[in-house]
Design a protein around this motif. Sequence first.
Motif, PDB file in Angstrom:
ATOM      1  N   ASP A  38       5.164   5.872 -12.483  1.00  0.00           N
ATOM      2  CA  ASP A  38       4.085   6.354 -13.337  1.00  0.00           C
ATOM      3  C   ASP A  38       3.594   5.264 -14.291  1.00  0.00           C
ATOM      4  N   LYS A  39       2.301   5.193 -14.430  1.00  0.00           N
ATOM      5  CA  LYS A  39       1.633   4.250 -15.325  1.00  0.00           C
ATOM      6  C   LYS A  39       1.916   2.801 -14.924  1.00  0.00           C
ATOM      7  N   THR A  40       2.002   2.548 -13.614  1.00  0.00           N
ATOM      8  CA  THR A  40       2.177   1.179 -13.123  1.00  0.00           C
ATOM      9  C   THR A  40       0.958   0.764 -12.305  1.00  0.00           C
ATOM     10  N   ALA A  41       0.589  -0.490 -12.439  1.00  0.00           N
ATOM     11  CA  ALA A  41      -0.550  -1.025 -11.694  1.00  0.00           C
ATOM     12  C   ALA A  41      -0.086  -1.552 -10.341  1.00  0.00           C
ATOM     13  N   CYS A  42      -0.889  -1.327  -9.320  1.00  0.00           N
ATOM     14  CA  CYS A  42      -0.654  -1.964  -8.024  1.00  0.00           C
ATOM     15  C   CYS A  42      -1.082  -3.413  -8.208  1.00  0.00           C
ATOM     16  N   HIS A  43      -0.156  -4.320  -8.030  1.00  0.00           N
ATOM     17  CA  HIS A  43      -0.330  -5.689  -8.499  1.00  0.00           C
ATOM     18  C   HIS A  43      -0.830  -6.694  -7.470  1.00  0.00           C
ATOM     19  N   ARG A  44      -0.847  -6.324  -6.189  1.00  0.00           N
ATOM     20  CA  ARG A  44      -1.282  -7.309  -5.184  1.00  0.00           C
ATOM     21  C   ARG A  44      -2.109  -6.640  -4.095  1.00  0.00           C
ATOM     22  N   LEU A  45      -3.219  -7.269  -3.790  1.00  0.00           N
ATOM     23  CA  LEU A  45      -4.113  -6.836  -2.720  1.00  0.00           C
ATOM     24  C   LEU A  45      -4.297  -8.007  -1.773  1.00  0.00           C
ATOM     25  N   SER A  46      -4.243  -7.730  -0.485  1.00  0.00           N
ATOM     26  CA  SER A  46      -4.585  -8.741   0.508  1.00  0.00           C
ATOM     27  C   SER A  46      -5.641  -8.169   1.426  1.00  0.00           C
ATOM     28  N   VAL A  47      -6.691  -8.934   1.625  1.00  0.00           N
ATOM     29  CA  VAL A  47      -7.746  -8.536   2.554  1.00  0.00           C
ATOM     30  C   VAL A  47      -7.928  -9.607   3.627  1.00  0.00           C
ATOM     31  N   ALA A  48      -6.934 -10.500   3.710  1.00  0.00           N
ATOM     32  CA  ALA A  48      -6.993 -11.594   4.684  1.00  0.00           C
ATOM     33  C   ALA A  48      -6.941 -11.042   6.103  1.00  0.00           C
ATOM     34  N   THR A  49      -7.484 -11.817   7.034  1.00  0.00           N
ATOM     35  CA  THR A  49      -7.373 -11.454   8.440  1.00  0.00           C
ATOM     36  C   THR A  49      -5.893 -11.364   8.770  1.00  0.00           C
ATOM     37  N   GLY A  50      -5.483 -10.262   9.329  1.00  0.00           N
ATOM     38  CA  GLY A  50      -4.089 -10.084   9.702  1.00  0.00           C
ATOM     39  C   GLY A  50      -3.236  -9.400   8.660  1.00  0.00           C
ATOM     40  N   LEU A  51      -3.730  -9.202   7.446  1.00  0.00           N
ATOM     41  CA  LEU A  51      -2.954  -8.508   6.420  1.00  0.00           C
ATOM     42  C   LEU A  51      -3.901  -7.788   5.465  1.00  0.00           C
ATOM     43  N   LYS A  52      -3.989  -6.481   5.631  1.00  0.00           N
ATOM     44  CA  LYS A  52      -4.824  -5.653   4.772  1.00  0.00           C
ATOM     45  C   LYS A  52      -3.925  -4.617   4.113  1.00  0.00           C
ATOM     46  N   MET A  53      -3.533  -4.910   2.873  1.00  0.00           N
ATOM     47  CA  MET A  53      -2.600  -4.013   2.193  1.00  0.00           C
ATOM     48  C   MET A  53      -2.763  -4.093   0.683  1.00  0.00           C
ATOM     49  N   LEU A  54      -2.292  -3.006   0.036  1.00  0.00           N
ATOM     50  CA  LEU A  54      -2.193  -2.926  -1.413  1.00  0.00           C
ATOM     51  C   LEU A  54      -0.721  -2.757  -1.741  1.00  0.00           C
ATOM     52  N   GLN A  55      -0.179  -3.625  -2.605  1.00  0.00           N
ATOM     53  CA  GLN A  55       1.238  -3.586  -2.963  1.00  0.00           C
ATOM     54  C   GLN A  55       1.403  -2.967  -4.344  1.00  0.00           C
ATOM     55  N   CYS A  56       2.355  -2.045  -4.432  1.00  0.00           N
ATOM     56  CA  CYS A  56       2.616  -1.299  -5.666  1.00  0.00           C
ATOM     57  C   CYS A  56       4.129  -1.229  -5.903  1.00  0.00           C
ATOM     58  N   GLY A  57       4.521  -0.579  -6.987  1.00  0.00           N
ATOM     59  CA  GLY A  57       5.920  -0.280  -7.231  1.00  0.00           C
ATOM     60  C   GLY A  57       6.657  -1.239  -8.145  1.00  0.00           C
ATOM     61  N   ASP A  58       5.944  -2.173  -8.763  1.00  0.00           N
ATOM     62  CA  ASP A  58       6.564  -3.110  -9.697  1.00  0.00           C
ATOM     63  C   ASP A  58       6.133  -2.739 -11.105  1.00  0.00           C
ATOM     64  N   PRO A  59       7.063  -2.235 -11.924  1.00  0.00           N
ATOM     65  CA  PRO A  59       6.666  -1.820 -13.275  1.00  0.00           C
ATOM     66  C   PRO A  59       6.205  -2.977 -14.164  1.00  0.00           C
ATOM     67  N   THR A  60       6.563  -4.212 -13.798  1.00  0.00           N
ATOM     68  CA  THR A  60       6.129  -5.356 -14.611  1.00  0.00           C
ATOM     69  C   THR A  60       4.736  -5.825 -14.213  1.00  0.00           C
ATOM     70  N   GLY A  61       4.277  -5.432 -13.022  1.00  0.00           N
ATOM     71  CA  GLY A  61       2.968  -5.850 -12.548  1.00  0.00           C
ATOM     72  C   GLY A  61       2.896  -7.314 -12.146  1.00  0.00           C
ATOM     73  N   THR A  62       4.050  -7.968 -12.005  1.00  0.00           N
ATOM     74  CA  THR A  62       4.087  -9.399 -11.700  1.00  0.00           C
ATOM     75  C   THR A  62       4.461  -9.707 -10.254  1.00  0.00           C
ATOM     76  N   GLY A  63       5.038  -8.743  -9.560  1.00  0.00           N
ATOM     77  CA  GLY A  63       5.546  -8.990  -8.212  1.00  0.00           C
ATOM     78  C   GLY A  63       7.014  -9.349  -8.197  1.00  0.00           C
ATOM     79  N   SER A  64       7.629  -9.451  -9.368  1.00  0.00           N
ATOM     80  CA  SER A  64       9.051  -9.803  -9.419  1.00  0.00           C
ATOM     81  C   SER A  64       9.913  -8.698 -10.010  1.00  0.00           C
ATOM     82  N   GLY A  65       9.325  -7.582 -10.396  1.00  0.00           N
ATOM     83  CA  GLY A  65      10.085  -6.494 -11.002  1.00  0.00           C
ATOM     84  C   GLY A  65      10.709  -5.570  -9.981  1.00  0.00           C
ATOM     85  N   GLY A  66      11.737  -4.864 -10.403  1.00  0.00           N
ATOM     86  CA  GLY A  66      12.416  -3.924  -9.523  1.00  0.00           C
ATOM     87  C   GLY A  66      13.311  -2.997 -10.308  1.00  0.00           C
TER      88      GLY A  66
END
Length: 159
Positions: A38-66
């Motif tokens: 709750d109240k966390t931002a999805c921190h990474r989006l990729s729209v590159a050819t071969g990878l279309k995804m939205l990454q979520c679940g990191d409460p720090t919003g940095t990509g290194s939280g868990g």
Amino acid sequence: MRATLKTNRGDIALALDAEHAPCTVNSFAFLAKKNYFDKTACHRLSVATGLKMLQCGDPTGTGSGGPGYQFADENTEGATYPKGTVAMANAGPGTNGSQFFLVFGDSRLPPDYTVFGNITHGIDLLEKVGKGGDDGSSPAGGGKPKMKVEIEDTTLADR
């Protein structure tokens, strides 16, 4: 099990696959019940050819939280990541935690990411965010979505 990610952009409904990824689904449900997402931002989006995804679940919003724990990969043998897949993000074998990604276009990835469900509603929302692009800030590719996505609440249901 079903989950709904209530976001500032609308709801994303998920069907979780506890039969093939029981540890992953149980961890996701545990964290959801604790309001971890709750109240966390999805921190990474990729729209590159071969990878279309939205990454979520990191409460720090940095990509290194868990969540402070990690668990083994599941359901990876022969895994593919077509449009609608929900899978765990990781930093290598056995490093699953809380970060997950929502695939909104067929994606080519090695079978290294635990597939634990599929998107049953909200692909259109993800495609719209994808069309908005990213800021290019991620060294792994992509970056923060220009159209911010915040998970406001996560609900679970048995069916």
